[in-house]
Write an enzyme that holds these catalytic residues in place. Sequence first.
Site, PDB file in Angstrom:
ATOM      1  N   LYS A  53      43.575  73.760   2.337  1.00  0.00           N
ATOM      2  CA  LYS A  53      44.932  73.200   2.331  1.00  0.00           C
ATOM      3  C   LYS A  53      45.759  73.837   1.217  1.00  0.00           C
ATOM      4  O   LYS A  53      46.927  74.187   1.413  1.00  0.00           O
ATOM      5  CB  LYS A  53      44.862  71.666   2.171  1.00  0.00           C
ATOM      6  CG  LYS A  53      44.334  71.000   3.439  1.00  0.00           C
ATOM      7  CD  LYS A  53      43.927  69.544   3.250  1.00  0.00           C
ATOM      8  CE  LYS A  53      43.253  69.029   4.524  1.00  0.00           C
ATOM      9  NZ  LYS A  53      42.695  67.689   4.424  1.00  0.00           N
ATOM     10  N   GLN A  97      42.257  63.141   0.168  1.00  0.00           N
ATOM     11  CA  GLN A  97      41.190  63.718   0.984  1.00  0.00           C
ATOM     12  C   GLN A  97      40.119  62.663   1.278  1.00  0.00           C
ATOM     13  O   GLN A  97      39.642  61.988   0.369  1.00  0.00           O
ATOM     14  CB  GLN A  97      40.575  64.925   0.246  1.00  0.00           C
ATOM     15  CG  GLN A  97      39.507  65.657   1.032  1.00  0.00           C
ATOM     16  CD  GLN A  97      40.037  66.281   2.322  1.00  0.00           C
ATOM     17  OE1 GLN A  97      41.094  66.898   2.350  1.00  0.00           O
ATOM     18  NE2 GLN A  97      39.298  66.115   3.411  1.00  0.00           N
ATOM     19  N   ASP A 120      49.884  62.917   6.178  1.00  0.00           N
ATOM     20  CA  ASP A 120      48.673  62.858   7.012  1.00  0.00           C
ATOM     21  C   ASP A 120      48.876  61.920   8.203  1.00  0.00           C
ATOM     22  O   ASP A 120      48.091  61.926   9.141  1.00  0.00           O
ATOM     23  CB  ASP A 120      47.488  62.351   6.170  1.00  0.00           C
ATOM     24  CG  ASP A 120      46.441  63.432   5.952  1.00  0.00           C
ATOM     25  OD1 ASP A 120      46.488  64.456   6.648  1.00  0.00           O
ATOM     26  OD2 ASP A 120      45.574  63.232   5.077  1.00  0.00           O
TER      27      ASP A 120
END
Length: 296
Positions: A53, A97, A120
């Site tokens: 990422k 994460q 997200d």
Amino acid sequence: MTATIIDGKAVAKVLRKKYAQEVAELSAAGVAPGLAVILVGDNPASRLYVGNKTRACQECGVRSHLQVFPADVPEFDVLQAIGKLNQHPEIDGILVQLPLPAHIDLRKVLAAIDVDKDVDGFHLYNVGALVVGNTIFPPCTPFGVQLLLDSAGIEVEGKNAVIVGASNIVGKPMALMLLQREATVTVCHAKTRDLAQHTILADILIVAAGRPGLITAPMVRQGACVIDVGINKLPDGTTVGDVDFDSVKERAGWITPVPGGVGPMTVTMLIANTIRSARRRAAQKTYLADDSFWQA
Ligand code: NAP
């Protein structure tokens, strides 16, 4: 018949070039997109994903800010860090994460992220918006699958779409997105009886179960489009999906490889959502003030 390979790496490369241009334009206008990533602990897979990422951000010119906490960090510290990032005027996206250590309540963490920075797409507001047929930040993996289908010219409307896997981050949002595009959607999971009787009907088969070799050629309809989301590390170190690629490619019309299929798209969609968030910041748009949701 040998399937057309849908090359996610190539599609992602084209998109990233386009996004880099958009980021350059936004930055020149004083709205440089910024993404904050929080990593808790030292899970090797998580480190790898976070590395991917961060690299994608660099490639597209997105400012990225990584905050790493030890595995035993108190939940409060993580929530406090999120609170600060929520207030930070130059952070457009916040990503935590997953998975998190067991002592940290995932629900609290996801709810703490400002919905206007939820790139997200896991905040309940974003999930709800997906249910009513509109969302600002589509979850990255199903969003990436959707663009892969588009890139291959696969029509969704009226098709039988079968999804194997019903997780909150892949299977369920994928089902909602395909439903929104007027596919007839079936969602299978570990308790589904006779999986093959469902998969064989699929014009579009999307597999996200985390079980190597789960889908074999006899389970696939001739000419179907097969999207393999699975990422499984085998004992010999190789990475495979959930679909038996070699046999299924002789039966399917389209297929994605693992690696090089959905994975690069997931990371790229994070950039897309961060850019979108920066544009909304520039336009001073907020989620609750955005009427477009309720018009779906
Ligand atoms: P997850 O949370 O473990 O969910 C797996 C889902 O598959 C569950 O709904 C489970 O059913 C179902 N399932 C398990 N075994 C099955 C079986 N034998 N038959 C039918 N359904 C079965 O996993 P996830 O996070 O969604 O991830 C799924 C896979 O995608 C993993 O390999 C993961 O690494 C990969 N992934 C890839 C990307 C990417 O960018 N390519 C992104 C995210 C995830 P129950 O609900 O009944 O337990």
